[in-house]
Design a protein around this motif. Sequence first.
Motif, mmCIF file in Angstrom:
data_model
loop_
_atom_site.group_PDB
_atom_site.id
_atom_site.type_symbol
_atom_site.label_atom_id
_atom_site.label_comp_id
_atom_site.label_asym_id
_atom_site.label_seq_id
_atom_site.Cartn_x
_atom_site.Cartn_y
_atom_site.Cartn_z
ATOM 1 N N ALA A 1 0.810 -1.221 0.000
ATOM 2 C CA ALA A 1 0.000 0.000 0.000
ATOM 3 C C ALA A 1 0.843 1.271 0.000
ATOM 4 O O ALA A 1 0.290 2.368 0.129
ATOM 5 C CB ALA A 1 -0.925 -0.002 1.216
ATOM 6 N N ARG A 2 2.145 1.155 -0.172
ATOM 7 C CA ARG A 2 3.032 2.325 -0.123
ATOM 8 C C ARG A 2 2.597 3.373 -1.150
ATOM 9 O O ARG A 2 2.448 3.063 -2.341
ATOM 10 C CB ARG A 2 4.464 1.890 -0.399
ATOM 11 N N PRO A 3 2.364 4.629 -0.730
ATOM 12 C CA PRO A 3 1.962 5.664 -1.694
ATOM 13 C C PRO A 3 3.117 6.041 -2.610
ATOM 14 O O PRO A 3 4.287 5.922 -2.241
ATOM 15 C CB PRO A 3 1.554 6.837 -0.798
ATOM 16 N N GLU A 4 2.776 6.498 -3.798
ATOM 17 C CA GLU A 4 3.783 6.854 -4.794
ATOM 18 C C GLU A 4 3.822 8.360 -4.999
ATOM 19 O O GLU A 4 2.777 9.024 -5.000
ATOM 20 C CB GLU A 4 3.468 6.170 -6.126
ATOM 21 N N PRO A 5 5.034 8.933 -5.159
ATOM 22 C CA PRO A 5 5.136 10.374 -5.423
ATOM 23 C C PRO A 5 4.323 10.769 -6.658
ATOM 24 O O PRO A 5 4.236 10.024 -7.626
ATOM 25 C CB PRO A 5 6.641 10.581 -5.658
ATOM 26 N N GLY A 6 3.729 11.954 -6.589
ATOM 27 C CA GLY A 6 2.944 12.478 -7.699
ATOM 28 C C GLY A 6 1.480 12.090 -7.664
ATOM 29 O O GLY A 6 0.689 12.600 -8.468
ATOM 30 N N THR A 7 1.086 11.216 -6.757
ATOM 31 C CA THR A 7 -0.310 10.802 -6.650
ATOM 32 C C THR A 7 -1.035 11.665 -5.619
ATOM 33 O O THR A 7 -0.422 12.356 -4.799
ATOM 34 C CB THR A 7 -0.415 9.328 -6.225
ATOM 35 N N TRP A 8 -2.360 11.608 -5.644
ATOM 36 C CA TRP A 8 -3.121 12.362 -4.656
ATOM 37 C C TRP A 8 -2.889 11.822 -3.249
ATOM 38 O O TRP A 8 -2.917 12.573 -2.274
ATOM 39 C CB TRP A 8 -4.614 12.351 -4.994
ATOM 40 N N GLN A 9 -2.604 10.511 -3.141
ATOM 41 C CA GLN A 9 -2.287 9.952 -1.820
ATOM 42 C C GLN A 9 -1.006 10.569 -1.269
ATOM 43 O O GLN A 9 -0.908 10.836 -0.069
ATOM 44 C CB GLN A 9 -2.147 8.429 -1.903
ATOM 45 N N TRP A 10 -0.028 10.788 -2.160
ATOM 46 C CA TRP A 10 1.228 11.399 -1.724
ATOM 47 C C TRP A 10 1.000 12.836 -1.266
ATOM 48 O O TRP A 10 1.536 13.272 -0.246
ATOM 49 C CB TRP A 10 2.243 11.354 -2.861
ATOM 50 N N TRP A 11 0.201 13.571 -2.026
ATOM 51 C CA TRP A 11 -0.141 14.957 -1.660
ATOM 52 C C TRP A 11 -0.733 15.002 -0.257
ATOM 53 O O TRP A 11 -0.335 15.818 0.579
ATOM 54 C CB TRP A 11 -1.144 15.519 -2.676
ATOM 55 N N LEU A 12 -1.668 14.101 0.013
ATOM 56 C CA LEU A 12 -2.333 14.095 1.312
ATOM 57 C C LEU A 12 -1.385 13.613 2.410
ATOM 58 O O LEU A 12 -1.366 14.166 3.519
ATOM 59 C CB LEU A 12 -3.578 13.212 1.251
ATOM 60 N N ALA A 13 -0.577 12.587 2.120
ATOM 61 C CA ALA A 13 0.359 12.089 3.122
ATOM 62 C C ALA A 13 1.373 13.173 3.511
ATOM 63 O O ALA A 13 1.729 13.310 4.689
ATOM 64 C CB ALA A 13 1.081 10.853 2.598
ATOM 65 N N GLU A 14 1.861 13.956 2.534
ATOM 66 C CA GLU A 14 2.779 15.049 2.831
ATOM 67 C C GLU A 14 2.176 16.020 3.840
ATOM 68 O O GLU A 14 2.820 16.409 4.816
ATOM 69 C CB GLU A 14 3.114 15.827 1.556
ATOM 70 N N ARG A 15 0.946 16.389 3.594
ATOM 71 C CA ARG A 15 0.324 17.404 4.442
ATOM 72 C C ARG A 15 -0.101 16.853 5.800
ATOM 73 O O ARG A 15 -0.053 17.567 6.803
ATOM 74 C CB ARG A 15 -0.852 18.031 3.692
#
Length: 317
Positions: A52-66
């Motif tokens: 389930a690791r999120p990938e850079p550039g995806t919306w999951q990554w955007w949300l995980a960053e914040r």
Amino acid sequence: MDVKALLRPYPDWLAHLESLGGFDLALPGGDLADELLRLAVPHEDVNAVLAARPEPGTWQWWLAERCAHSLVSTMGEMADPPPFQSLPELGPYFYVYVFLATLPHTRAYHRELGVPEEVSWATFTDLGRNMAVHRKRFGTGGLLVPYWFMLHARGILYELGRLQFNRDTLGRTTGETLRAAGLPVGPGSPSLGVHVPDFHGPLTPEACDASFERARRFFPRHFPGDEVRVMTCGSWLLDDQLARYLPADSNILAFQRRFHLLHRFDNSDLLAFVFGGDAPSPGDAAALPRRTRLERGIADHLAAGGTWYGRMGWLPF
């Protein structure tokens, strides 16, 4: 997916995340499986978490960053940021990666405070424990109530032996009640919250004695400015009706007797706490398991038309 549309039902959370901007989201490298096991992640969840690791550039990554930025930017602060929400679209393991990315920052904060390494790691393993509780309750993988681990990740909660303690302030009702009783506290006064984690052995008086003694040393040493005078606990364990069904020397009643009991509150989660995934609806008491004295007492009380409550309690620091 339009992540902002996904979060629109939570305007305060969305506004908070947008105000933070991006973050250098560094997920653990090397053998992540070893890291998960060190955090007591259940073995049956490890492969699914890795997938389930999120990938850079995806919306999951955007949300995980914040989300990670939210935790780091409020590290050690008593004012809580908006809580993380459990959304089906995120999948069962999204927040595991948020907390993994935050872990180095939390560890650095602990080191600044002089928190011993064993306390740090004992505190962090509550991540895996809450995944085990999720499976106990629902029979599937996931992280139970992700907003709970926000306290750990922000350096607010610490595990000290059998019990956990979090820096807190008294709410209006409890603060006013204690002030009326003559204590030098009131709403907003510093306090400690007391918690009893699952999957951590018997709640023996000796284990509790040791935890309370550690807390009375730990918090003045690492948070000397808090000036804590009371500890509070809000739990189904403090419902005084339990005394009708449990022997006087039970661990639960011994724990309960430590506290001065205050107001009751609704506690719809009691069946999930006690029975896990075996709990039917509250109205079907006849279907509840009766494997232990506690289970029999809870089921019999409900079958007789009774109601279980949570109860607030306090004890001196």
